[in-house]
Each structure stands twice: as structure tokens, then as C-alpha cells.
Motif scaffolding. Structure first.
Motif, PDB file in Angstrom:
ATOM      1  N   THR A   1       0.872  -1.254  -0.032  1.00 26.24           N
ATOM      2  CA  THR A   1      -0.018  -0.016   0.045  1.00 26.24           C
ATOM      3  C   THR A   1       0.889   1.124   0.125  1.00 26.24           C
ATOM      4  O   THR A   1       2.093   1.147   0.011  1.00 26.24           O
ATOM      5  CB  THR A   1      -0.933   0.062   1.302  1.00 26.24           C
ATOM      6  N   LEU A   2       0.225   2.522   0.025  1.00 23.69           N
ATOM      7  CA  LEU A   2       0.943   3.528  -0.391  1.00 23.69           C
ATOM      8  C   LEU A   2       1.646   3.721   1.293  1.00 23.69           C
ATOM      9  O   LEU A   2       2.904   4.044   1.191  1.00 23.69           O
ATOM     10  CB  LEU A   2       0.056   4.715  -0.292  1.00 23.69           C
ATOM     11  N   GLY A   3       0.994   3.457   2.257  1.00 22.99           N
ATOM     12  CA  GLY A   3       1.669   3.752   3.532  1.00 22.99           C
ATOM     13  C   GLY A   3       2.906   2.889   3.409  1.00 22.99           C
ATOM     14  O   GLY A   3       4.074   3.184   4.053  1.00 22.99           O
ATOM     15  N   GLU A   4       2.666   1.513   3.280  1.00 18.84           N
ATOM     16  CA  GLU A   4       3.990   0.615   3.230  1.00 18.84           C
ATOM     17  C   GLU A   4       5.212   1.247   2.496  1.00 18.84           C
ATOM     18  O   GLU A   4       6.244   0.823   2.853  1.00 18.84           O
ATOM     19  CB  GLU A   4       3.574  -0.673   2.755  1.00 18.84           C
ATOM     20  N   GLN A   5       4.510   1.557   1.160  1.00 19.75           N
ATOM     21  CA  GLN A   5       5.705   2.096   0.484  1.00 19.75           C
ATOM     22  C   GLN A   5       6.368   3.182   0.840  1.00 19.75           C
ATOM     23  O   GLN A   5       7.599   3.556   0.824  1.00 19.75           O
ATOM     24  CB  GLN A   5       5.239   2.548  -1.262  1.00 19.75           C
ATOM     25  N   VAL A   6       5.676   4.216   1.535  1.00 21.17           N
ATOM     26  CA  VAL A   6       6.411   5.224   2.031  1.00 21.17           C
ATOM     27  C   VAL A   6       7.255   4.792   3.472  1.00 21.17           C
ATOM     28  O   VAL A   6       8.322   5.223   3.352  1.00 21.17           O
ATOM     29  CB  VAL A   6       5.519   6.310   2.618  1.00 21.17           C
ATOM     30  N   ALA A   7       6.568   3.897   4.298  1.00 22.59           N
ATOM     31  CA  ALA A   7       7.508   3.244   5.122  1.00 22.59           C
ATOM     32  C   ALA A   7       8.679   2.667   4.619  1.00 22.59           C
ATOM     33  O   ALA A   7       9.762   2.950   5.438  1.00 22.59           O
ATOM     34  CB  ALA A   7       6.839   2.351   5.987  1.00 22.59           C
ATOM     35  N   ALA A   8       8.772   2.027   3.324  1.00 23.43           N
ATOM     36  CA  ALA A   8      10.040   1.517   2.784  1.00 23.43           C
ATOM     37  C   ALA A   8      10.884   2.526   2.292  1.00 23.43           C
ATOM     38  O   ALA A   8      12.127   2.092   1.889  1.00 23.43           O
ATOM     39  CB  ALA A   8       9.396   0.481   1.777  1.00 23.43           C
ATOM     40  N   GLY A   9      10.608   3.791   2.180  1.00 22.92           N
ATOM     41  CA  GLY A   9      11.501   4.735   1.906  1.00 22.92           C
ATOM     42  C   GLY A   9      10.905   5.072   0.713  1.00 22.92           C
ATOM     43  O   GLY A   9      11.958   6.271   0.075  1.00 22.92           O
ATOM     44  N   TRP A  10      10.048   5.085  -0.028  1.00 27.81           N
ATOM     45  CA  TRP A  10       9.517   5.685  -1.134  1.00 27.81           C
ATOM     46  C   TRP A  10       9.056   7.275  -0.973  1.00 27.81           C
ATOM     47  O   TRP A  10       8.343   7.308  -0.093  1.00 27.81           O
ATOM     48  CB  TRP A  10       8.558   4.998  -1.947  1.00 27.81           C
ATOM     49  N   PRO A  11       9.319   8.155  -1.593  1.00 29.44           N
ATOM     50  CA  PRO A  11       8.808   9.312  -1.681  1.00 29.44           C
ATOM     51  C   PRO A  11       7.273   9.240  -1.993  1.00 29.44           C
ATOM     52  O   PRO A  11       6.964   8.539  -2.804  1.00 29.44           O
ATOM     53  CB  PRO A  11       9.506  10.433  -2.673  1.00 29.44           C
ATOM     54  N   ALA A  12       6.275   9.894  -1.192  1.00 29.53           N
ATOM     55  CA  ALA A  12       5.015   9.694  -1.212  1.00 29.53           C
ATOM     56  C   ALA A  12       4.556  10.308  -2.613  1.00 29.53           C
ATOM     57  O   ALA A  12       3.557   9.541  -3.252  1.00 29.53           O
ATOM     58  CB  ALA A  12       4.264  10.675  -0.316  1.00 29.53           C
ATOM     59  N   TRP A  13       5.351  11.342  -3.259  1.00 30.26           N
ATOM     60  CA  TRP A  13       4.843  11.796  -4.666  1.00 30.26           C
ATOM     61  C   TRP A  13       4.953  10.479  -5.809  1.00 30.26           C
ATOM     62  O   TRP A  13       3.989  10.368  -6.585  1.00 30.26           O
ATOM     63  CB  TRP A  13       5.534  12.823  -5.145  1.00 30.26           C
ATOM     64  N   LEU A  14       5.970   9.504  -5.476  1.00 28.92           N
ATOM     65  CA  LEU A  14       5.975   8.634  -6.280  1.00 28.92           C
ATOM     66  C   LEU A  14       5.033   7.509  -6.289  1.00 28.92           C
ATOM     67  O   LEU A  14       4.621   6.924  -6.975  1.00 28.92           O
ATOM     68  CB  LEU A  14       7.514   8.187  -6.151  1.00 28.92           C
ATOM     69  N   SER A  15       5.112   7.304  -4.836  1.00 34.88           N
ATOM     70  CA  SER A  15       4.078   6.071  -4.511  1.00 34.88           C
ATOM     71  C   SER A  15       2.615   6.323  -4.975  1.00 34.88           C
ATOM     72  O   SER A  15       1.849   5.502  -5.527  1.00 34.88           O
ATOM     73  CB  SER A  15       4.094   6.121  -3.015  1.00 34.88           C
ATOM     74  N   ASN A  16       2.423   7.734  -4.786  1.00 32.29           N
ATOM     75  CA  ASN A  16       1.220   8.073  -5.163  1.00 32.29           C
ATOM     76  C   ASN A  16       0.734   8.192  -6.662  1.00 32.29           C
ATOM     77  O   ASN A  16      -0.287   7.538  -7.196  1.00 32.29           O
ATOM     78  CB  ASN A  16       0.825   9.613  -5.010  1.00 32.29           C
ATOM     79  N   ALA A  17       1.801   8.565  -7.369  1.00 33.05           N
ATOM     80  CA  ALA A  17       1.534   8.543  -8.838  1.00 33.05           C
ATOM     81  C   ALA A  17       1.892   7.333  -9.550  1.00 33.05           C
ATOM     82  O   ALA A  17       1.507   6.912 -10.631  1.00 33.05           O
ATOM     83  CB  ALA A  17       2.247   9.750  -9.505  1.00 33.05           C
TER      84      ALA A  17
END
Ligand SMILES: Nc1ncnc2c1ncn2[C@@H]1O[C@H](COP(=O)(O)OP(=O)(O)OP(=O)(O)O)[C@@H](O)[C@H]1O
Length: 696
Positions: free
Chosen positions: A99-115
Motif C-alpha cells: 500500500t501507499l503507507g507501506e511504500q512510504v514506510a519502505a522509503g519511497w517518496p509519497a509523490w512517487l508512491s501516489n503517482a
């Protein structure tokens, strides 16, 4: 109703999944410490690279299979064990439904995870600190490519840096598509995407690729390199194998050209640059944009505006490469779309009636040559080996249905007759000579020429001083000086000893009608697509929603065509999920807003056209007996990169009736403008009448 329910339930699901991801994240730190205590009860998952360091990924079987725990302790142990296994397992799809949350937690920037959540699904970002940048090795339209050392794995890689200055969602999605496609492919003749570098604070993204020492353009343009026939077959075999893999996975590359075919020191060729690639389903054709493939390698159906196409577009480009490898220069080096089509028809013959009827191509009315041409591929390439001509005949079929498939081409006589393709490992090891070198060298040569003309001084002073590849450039320079007088070889003759290959010159970047206001990614993408000639290949729809082949629409269309690059890019950007070709409301509205179709504008455009027609017709080479005129030879130099503005227009058959055609064209424009004005007045009257009736 159903839809509303679906929306509501998906919103609930989203909320639920966000909630559960929040809970999971909250428990993450608790579990990390628990894990040390209860490690015996847990199953250790595979190793993955993360944040520039190797980290262990573990699945808590008991609690939740998708739960990921990053444990530094285990990481250290694992790292000691084997780095090779790290690379082997660090592939896609290991973490389902991140999920987006997991991706952000894994270190991805939110903008990238979002789009672009889909593109990074199951991957962990690598940290820039794990790489040592060495030098810039390439430059694309929207990226810079660097050679770098992957410190963790102690190997050389290529980093393609894509920058998103304003984090434009469409641009990110576009880049995401390239990543998704690359992740779907797995073949030794396709470039491998090994990972992504970014951080939560970063606005840019690096794509990590295996490093390739050469590209076909660089090698073929090197004055000291002459390919043997087994070598040409070896490269062609690899290209077709890679393409076959793409096509079997439902991917069209749509930009096959020499500089996108990378070659490593072991002679392995890999198809790179999937920036224009798309997925397609041969059994369920959806409209795709026709504004793809670099001009010299673009098949006729795309020049004619086809929106339903398939693997045949890549096969045409492959045919152009094959011809180029034998002739030593591009076989169809058009400057504008019109000229490109003209060259195609002159070599491959004008299409049959059946072709026009069957393909129903949008621009056929305008591009249909008034005079018919006889096909003369075999005649023009008579000095090539017979089996090569046979394959060329197939790949350069005007009708896409006759081009076969990559798999069929691999079985053709070309590959079964002697001399056979050699093994890549037996190919010579070449010194570094990448496309960027060729570009710098061309630039230097141009400057040198100007310098010589102006000052009559030694050319070497005109070479830019600050390039990292300077040494190889200089050595190439020296070699080329020795052969410079011979460097303009004749078209379609096999490469001569010491001749400079036609792969040397990059296909023309065409005029930028759309001003570059922003230097962000999407703007650079726009440039990439506005490469195609602006005038003739305008948007397929006019403000009234009429097709271009509707004469009434032409007056608007001529003007609208200024925007063709932009419109195509927009179309492409909206391809993020699926390409759309039809007249989207927003496109139409934008066109309406921008173009009032003023007669003044039309007239100034017409004047420009006239100059260009004259220019273009003057520039058309007369290919007779397989040879081009001296004028065409000059096209292979850098003439097209001058400051002239070329616009396309209707196909012309010969220069002696140009005046008449221009007059006709002039008359038609006036006629269409008059009709448009009349239509407008009539529409206003009807509108006014309608209002009156309503008021009454
Ligand atoms: N893996 C690699 N190894 C070595 N060089 C590479 C690699 N990938 C790309 N390059 C170099 O960088 C150049 C630009 O890369 P690429 O074509 O992927 O970028 P792009 O922005 O999509 O370019 P373009 O505008 O030409 O389509 C290539 O022509 C090549 O010379």
C-alpha cells in the motif's frame, strides 16, 4: 446505482486498507524488537537490497504473510553470506499489494508512491549513497545517463536520472509506464532494470541499469570499425530475439534505432529505452498514437496516421537498421514527415489501391502521391547479399501485414545461409565509443568547419574542452581527419573500407513550434514528440470534431497542425493507462481556445509553406539507379541540423509542377477560409434566430 455502490465499497476498502496499513506500520517497530526474541518462530524471507544496504526481509507467518520486517541484524549476517543471492532475489513481485503507507514506510517518496505505486510495487528504493557517480555517458530527451559504481555489489552500472521539477503527475505516470514495461521483460537481449534510487526527500529518480559499453550507433559510426557479415547477422539475430520477447509479452517498443541498441563488451546486444513502449493486445486492438518512432525508422502507416497497429511497426524499424548496417548510412533519412513518406514510396513503391482501402488511414487524402512509384528495393540494394535483400523485402513491406513477425524473420534464409551469425563472444572487443561521443564528435566537427571557414585556423581548437570523453573523441577526430574526404559515401552501397557509417548522424530533431517554457520533464517529453514534422501531421480532429480528411475541416486543421507535437504528447501522456486517439473533449476545447483560424495567420503560414515546399522539393534527392544525388549526400551530413525551419506539406511528385500546386493550395486555402467564414456567419444567424424563438 451499481456504480455508486462499487465506489462506496471501494472507498470503504481503501479506508480499511489504509487503516490496516497504519496498524501494521504502528506494530512494525514493536515487531522488530519482538523478532529478535521470537526469531525461531518466524520464517525468514529472501534478502532484498534497501536504502543502499542489504536488508533482510522476513515474513511473519503467524501474524500476516504480507508483513515485512526489516532487520539490520539479519541483514549483516546475510550480507556476509552471499551478495550474489541478493541480486538474484531482488526482483519484482515479492511483496504483494504494497500500500501507499507501506511504500512510504519502505522509503519511497509519497509523490512517487501516489503517482506510480504500481511501478514500484514490491521493490525497495536504493540509496544514492550506495553509488559512486563516475561520468556522464549519455543524454536523452528527458534524462541524463551516468556511469557509476554500485559500491554494495562492486559493479559498474548505468544510472538514468529522471528529474521531476514540479512533480507533474502525468510525467511521473509516463515514467512509471517505462518502469512497469521494463519489469515485465526478462530476456538477455533486453536491458535489465536492476533497481531504482530515490529517497523520501528527493525529487528525482534514478533507474539503475546494467552497464553497456557501446551502442550500435557508436560502433557503426566509428571510422575504424567495419562489421563483417557474420557480425551483422549476429546483431540482427539478437535484435530480433529481443523483439520477439517484447512482442510475445505484448509490448511494442516503438523506438527501435541504432542508439537504442546497446552492446556490451561480450558482444551482447540489448534493446534499451522503453520510454515510448506500450503494451498491446493483438486480439483486442485499442487506438494508439501514431506519433511514435524516430522519423527515419518510422513506418509508412504511422506517417499516415494509423492508430491501430502492432508488431509490424518495430519490424519496419528493424528493416531500416538492417539496410543501414549494409549500406553504411541511413536508408531513409527524411527531414520532414512528408519527405520521409516520399522517400519510402520511392524506394518501396507507392501503396496499392487495396492498401488505401484496407487501412483507411487518416492522412491518406493528403499524402497519397499523385504519381505512382515502382518498388525498387532489390534493384537499389543489388550489392547486398541476396539473403539480406530477401529479409529487407519482407521487413520493408509497405503493407504492415506482409512484414511477418520477429520469430519468422529469425527463421528466414538470412540466418540459415552461410556465412552464419557468429557467436557474440567471438566479436572484437571495442574501445569505448558511445553515442554521446558521436554527438560530441559531430558537434566538434561542425564547429571545426565553421572555425576553419572563419579563421582558417587549425580545427582542433574548436573542440569543446570540457568533455569527459574527450580522449576518445580526440582519437576519433584524428582518425577521421585522415578519412574526412571520403566520409560522404554513396547511399545504398555496401560500406566501403574506411567509410563513415550513416548511423553517425542522429535523426533530425524537427522544429519546435511549441515554445519551451518549462524545462521540466513533461516539457522535455513534449519536445521529444514534437520532433515529428509539425504541419502535415496535425491532430486528427479539428475544433468542429471533423476528421482531417473532411475538406471543410482543412482550414482549421492547417493551423491546428502547429500544435501537432503538443497534442501528440498530451495524447501520449494520457496513455498512462491506455492510449486515446479520438478527439477528447479537453483536446478539442484546447484547440478551440488556441486557434481562432484567423485568415492572417493562415496566410502567413501559407507563405512559410511556400518557402518550405520550395526548400523541400529542392532538397529531394533523385534516387536513380540506386544512387542519390549530391544533394542527398549533403543530407547525411549536418545540413538538417541548421536553423532552417522545415514544415511539411502535401506530397509533391516533382519540382516542375510545384508552382501550380502552390497556386492550387493557395486557392484551396482561400476557398476554405471563405467557407469557414460563411459557415460561421450562418451558425451565428441560426444561433440568433434560436434565441429569438426562445425569447418569443
Ligand atoms: N544501460 C546503459 N549503459 C550504458 N549506456 C546507456 C545505458 N542506457 C542508456 N545509455 C546511454 O544513454 C543514452 C540515453 O539513454 P536513453 O535512450 O535510455 O534515454 P532517453 O531519454 O530515453 O533518450 P532518447 O531521447 O534518445 O530516447 C543512450 O543513447 C545510451 O548511449
Amino acid at each position: 446505482m451499481g456504480c455508486a455502490f462499487a465506489k462506496a465499497s471501494s472507498a470503504v476498502q481503501d479506508r480499511d486498507s489504509q487503516e490496516s496499513s497504519r496498524k501494521r506500520l504502528a506494530s512494525l517497530s514493536r515487531r522488530t524488537s519482538d523478532s529478535r526474541v521470537n526469531s525461531s518462530r518466524r520464517h525468514e524471507g529472501v534478502l532484498r537490497y534497501h536504502g543502499g544496504e542489504v536488508k533482510a526481509m522476513r515474513f511473519d507467518k503467524k501474524a500476516n504473510a504480507s508483513m515485512r520486517v526489516y532487520d539490520d541484524q539479519i541483514e549483516k549476517r546475510r550480507r556476509e553470506k552471499s551478495e550474489a543471492s541478493v541480486m538474484e532475489h531482488s526482483c519484482v513481485g515479492m511483496v504483494p499489494k504494497a500500500t501507499l503507507g507501506e511504500q512510504v514506510a519502505a522509503g519511497w517518496p509519497a509523490w512517487l508512491s501516489n503517482a506510480a505505486g504500481e511501478a514500484i510495487k514490491g521493490w525497495l528504493p536504493r540509496s544514492a549513497t550506495a553509488f559512486e557517480k563516475l561520468e556522464k555517458i549519455g543524454q536523452g530527451t528527458y534524462s541524463n545517463v551516468y556511469k557509476a559504481r554500485d559500491v554494495t555489489h562492486n559493479k559498474i552500472v548505468a544510472l538514468k536520472k529522471v528529474r521531476f521539477d514540479n512533480l507533474d503527475c502525468e510525467s511521473v505516470k509516463f515514467m512509471a509506464r517505462e518502469i512497469i514495461i521494463l519489469r515485465r521483460l526478462d530476456h538477455r537481449n533486453i536491458i535489465k532494470l536492476e533497481g531504482l534510487i530515490t529517497s523520501q526527500m528527493s525529487r528525482s529518480l534514478y533507474l539503475v541499469f546494467e552497464y553497456m559499453e557501446h551502442d550500435l550507433t557508436g560502433l557503426a559510426s566509428h571510422p575504424g570499425i567495419k562489421f563483417s557479415e557474420p557480425q551483422v547477422k549476429c546483431y540482427m539475430q539478437q535484435l530480433l530475439s529481443g523483439l520477439d520477447h517484447c512482442h510475445s509479452r505484448g509490448i511494442l517498443h516503438r523506438d527501435i534505432k541504432g542508439s537504442n541498441l546497446l552492446i556490451d563488451n561480450n558482444g551482447i546486444l540489448k534493446i534499451a529505452d522503453f520510454g515510448l513502449a506500450t503494451s498491446y493486445d493483438p486480439h483486442h486492438s485499442v487506438p494508439l498514437t501514431s506519433r511514435v518512432v524516430t522519423l527515419w525508422y518510422r513506418p509508412p502507416e504511422l506517417l499516415l496516421g494509423a492508430s491501430h497497429y502492432g508488431v509490424a511497426v518495430d519490424l519496419w524499424s528493424t528493416g531500416c537498421i538492417l539496410g543501414e548496417l549494409y549500406s553504411g548510412k541511413p536508408i531513409l533519412p527524411g527531414k520532414t514527415e512528408v519527405e520521409q513518406l516520399h522517400k519510402i514510396f520511392k524506394l518501396c513503391g507507392s501503396p496499392s489501391e487495396d492498401y488505401w482501402r484496407k487501412l483507411k488511414l487518416p492522412h491518406s487524402t493528403y499524402f497519397r502521391p499523385p504519381q505512382s512509384y515502382r518498388r525498387c528495393v532489390a534493384e537499389t540494394m543489388k550489392d547486398f547479399p541476396a539473403a539480406a535483400v530477401g529479409l529487407l523485402e519482407t521487413l520493408l513491406s509497405v503493407d504492415p501485414a506482409h512484414r511477418g513477425t520477429a520469430a519468422l524473420a529469425l527463421k528466414s534464409e538470412f540466418f540459415t545461409t552461410k556465412p552464419l551469425a557468429c557467436d557474440p563472444s567471438t566479436l572484437p572487443k571495442y574501445p569505448p565509443c558511445k553515442e554521446i561521443d558521436a554527438k560530441v564528435r559531430d558537434e566538434a566537427r561542425r564547429e571545426r568547419k565553421v572555425g576553419q571557414e572563419r579563421r582558417g585556423q587549425n580545427e582542433s581548437r574548436a573542440i569543446p574542452a570540457s568533455n569527459s570523453n574527450m580522449q576518445s573523441v580526440m582519437s576519433m577526430q584524428r582518425r577521421q581527419n585522415q578519412t574526412s574526404s571520403k566520409s560522404q559515401s554513396e547511399v545504398f552501397n555496401p560500406r566501403r573500407e574506411g567509410a563513415v557509417s550513416g548511423l553517425l548522424v542522429a535523426p533530425p530533431k524537427q522544429p519546435r513550434v511549441v515554445k519551451e517554457i518549462r524545462a521540466d520533464y513533461s516539457e522535455r517529453l513534449r519536445k521529444r514528440f514534437s520532433q515529428s514534422g509539425p504541419l502535415a501531421d496535425g491532430p486528427e480532429w479539428t475544433k468542429s470534431g471533423k476528421k482531417l480528411d473532411d475538406p471543410q475541416a482543412v482550414s482549421t486543421a492547417i493551423d491546428l497542425s502547429k500544435l501537432s507535437g503538443l497534442v501528440a504528447t498530451r495524447t501520449l501522456l494520457s496513455e498512462g493507462h491506455q492510449e486515446k486517439i479520438g478527439p477528447s473533449q479537453s483536446q478539442k476545447t484546447e484547440q478551440m481556445g488556441r486557434f481562432s483560424g484567423s485568415v492572417n495567420e493562415l496566410q502567413s503560414k501559407r507563405k512559410q509553406d511556400q518557402n518550405c515546399y520550395t526548400q523541400m522539393v529542392g532538397d529531394f534527392p533523385q534516387i536513380e539507379d540506386g544512387k542519390a544525388s549530391a544533394k542527398e549526400s549533403s543530407l547525411h551530413g549536418h545540413g538538417h541540423k541548421g536553423n532552417k525551419i522545415y514544415v511539411s506539406g502535401p506530397l509533391l511528385n516533382s519540382s516542375n509542377n510545384v508552382d501550380q500546386m502552390l497556386k492550387d493550395h493557395d486557392r484551396k486555402i482561400q476557398e476554405f477560409s471563405r467557407r469557414a467564414r460563411l459557415d460561421k456567419t450562418r451558425a451565428e444567424k441560426v444561433h440568433a434566430h434560436g434565441k429569438q424563438v426562445t425569447a418569443n
